[in-house]
Design a protein around this motif. Structure first.
Motif, short mmCIF file in Angstrom:
data_model
loop_
_atom_site.label_atom_id
_atom_site.label_comp_id
_atom_site.label_asym_id
_atom_site.label_seq_id
_atom_site.Cartn_x
_atom_site.Cartn_y
_atom_site.Cartn_z
N HIS A 1 0.84 -1.20 0.00
CA HIS A 1 0.00 0.00 0.00
C HIS A 1 0.88 1.26 0.00
O HIS A 1 2.11 1.16 0.04
CB HIS A 1 -0.99 -0.01 1.18
CG HIS A 1 -0.36 -0.23 2.52
ND1 HIS A 1 0.46 0.70 3.12
CD2 HIS A 1 -0.43 -1.28 3.38
CE1 HIS A 1 0.87 0.25 4.29
NE2 HIS A 1 0.35 -0.96 4.47
N ILE A 2 0.25 2.41 -0.03
CA ILE A 2 1.02 3.65 -0.15
C ILE A 2 1.91 3.90 1.06
O ILE A 2 2.95 4.52 0.94
CB ILE A 2 0.12 4.89 -0.42
CG1 ILE A 2 -0.90 5.09 0.71
CG2 ILE A 2 -0.55 4.80 -1.77
CD1 ILE A 2 -1.54 6.47 0.72
N GLU B 1 4.13 -3.93 -9.72
CA GLU B 1 3.30 -2.84 -10.26
C GLU B 1 3.50 -1.56 -9.46
O GLU B 1 3.58 -0.47 -10.02
CB GLU B 1 1.81 -3.24 -10.22
CG GLU B 1 1.42 -4.43 -11.05
CD GLU B 1 1.36 -4.18 -12.54
OE1 GLU B 1 1.34 -2.99 -12.94
OE2 GLU B 1 1.33 -5.15 -13.30
N ALA B 2 3.60 -1.69 -8.14
CA ALA B 2 3.70 -0.52 -7.27
C ALA B 2 5.01 0.25 -7.46
O ALA B 2 5.03 1.47 -7.33
CB ALA B 2 3.58 -0.94 -5.81
N SER C 1 -2.66 -0.22 7.34
CA SER C 1 -2.17 -1.60 7.38
C SER C 1 -2.85 -2.42 6.29
O SER C 1 -3.98 -2.14 5.89
CB SER C 1 -2.44 -2.23 8.75
OG SER C 1 -3.80 -2.58 8.87
N SER C 2 -2.14 -3.44 5.83
CA SER C 2 -2.71 -4.35 4.84
C SER C 2 -3.93 -5.05 5.41
O SER C 2 -4.91 -5.30 4.70
CB SER C 2 -1.66 -5.38 4.42
OG SER C 2 -0.56 -4.73 3.81
N PRO D 1 -7.79 5.01 -2.44
CA PRO D 1 -6.75 6.00 -2.19
C PRO D 1 -5.55 5.46 -1.40
O PRO D 1 -4.50 6.08 -1.37
CB PRO D 1 -7.47 7.09 -1.39
CG PRO D 1 -8.92 6.92 -1.69
CD PRO D 1 -9.10 5.44 -1.91
N MET D 2 -5.72 4.32 -0.74
CA MET D 2 -4.63 3.77 0.07
C MET D 2 -3.66 2.90 -0.73
O MET D 2 -2.66 2.43 -0.19
CB MET D 2 -5.20 2.93 1.22
CG MET D 2 -6.00 3.73 2.21
SD MET D 2 -6.58 2.68 3.54
CE MET D 2 -8.28 3.17 3.62
N LEU D 3 -3.97 2.69 -2.00
CA LEU D 3 -3.16 1.80 -2.83
C LEU D 3 -2.59 2.56 -4.02
O LEU D 3 -3.25 3.43 -4.58
CB LEU D 3 -4.02 0.65 -3.36
CG LEU D 3 -4.68 -0.23 -2.30
CD1 LEU D 3 -5.76 -1.08 -2.94
CD2 LEU D 3 -3.64 -1.10 -1.63
N PRO D 4 -1.36 2.21 -4.44
CA PRO D 4 -0.88 2.74 -5.72
C PRO D 4 -1.88 2.33 -6.81
O PRO D 4 -2.43 1.22 -6.77
CB PRO D 4 0.47 2.06 -5.92
CG PRO D 4 0.89 1.61 -4.55
CD PRO D 4 -0.39 1.31 -3.81
#
Length: 194
Positions: A15-16, A62-63, A161-162, A177-180
């Protein structure tokens, strides 16, 4: 000699918060690169909630595509399970030799249980540790407070957190919004964590 920080985790999903901490370290420390070491099985976590290794690798890949100093690593995929950091470090030393200097990256919460890790004294003798802050932990584990190999990093405090992302996504909440963005797309297409 290339200075590489090893950021271990299941990244289920990345996550970001992970990206912000890793990028902060390559920009504001002596690290040339940060490798996201995707752990197939942590000795401290139950495996049943984990996505397949290759899916988690793909999300990390990907991130970090747009960040040349951040790399995904599958080094633990072929090592015996469960993975112990001391064994992985020995394997990395054998594979990369003297051209690379490895150090660990961990949150203050992990530092509190570091004394329970296999061969933690040997790890501390040979490797530096970059510790990033967490809100929920308060002070650094006192037995490591002034250790010369441990550096407290003033990285942004990330309380994402994941686990939270997986639960919220499963409940139909918008966690995008919490993920690339490419991680969100992959996760959504594959219908993960629903």
């Amino acid at each position: 000699m290339k200075q590489v920080g090893l950021f271990f985790g299941t990244f289920n999903p990345i996550h970001i918060g992970h990206l912000i901490i890793a990028n902060h370290l390559v920009e504001f420390s002596d690290l040339d690169e940060v490798w996201f070491v995707i752990t197939p099985q942590s000795p401290f976590k139950v495996k049943q909630s984990l996505l397949d290794n290759n899916h988690r690798f793909q999300m990390v890949y990907e991130a970090v595509q747009d960040y040349p100093r951040l790399k995904p690593s599958t080094i633990e995929f072929d090592l015996p399970q469960p993975n112990y950091t001391s064994d992985t470090l020995a394997h990395l030393e054998d594979k990369y030799g003297p051209d690379y200097a490895f150090s660990l990256i961990m949150g203050e919460d992990n530092l509190k249980s570091f004394h329970k890790w296999k061969n933690y004294e040997a790890i501390l003798e040979q490797y530096s540790i970059h510790v990033y802050p967490r809100i929920s932990t308060g002070e650094m584990a006192h037995q490591f407070e002034d250790h010369p190999k441990i550096t407290k990093v003033s990285a942004p405090i990330m309380e994402i957190s994941s686990t939270f992302i997986r639960k919220a996504h499963n409940q139909g909440k918008n966690i995008r919004p919490m993920l690339p963005e490419p991680v969100w797309k992959y996760m959504d297409e594959m219908n993960f964590y629903r």
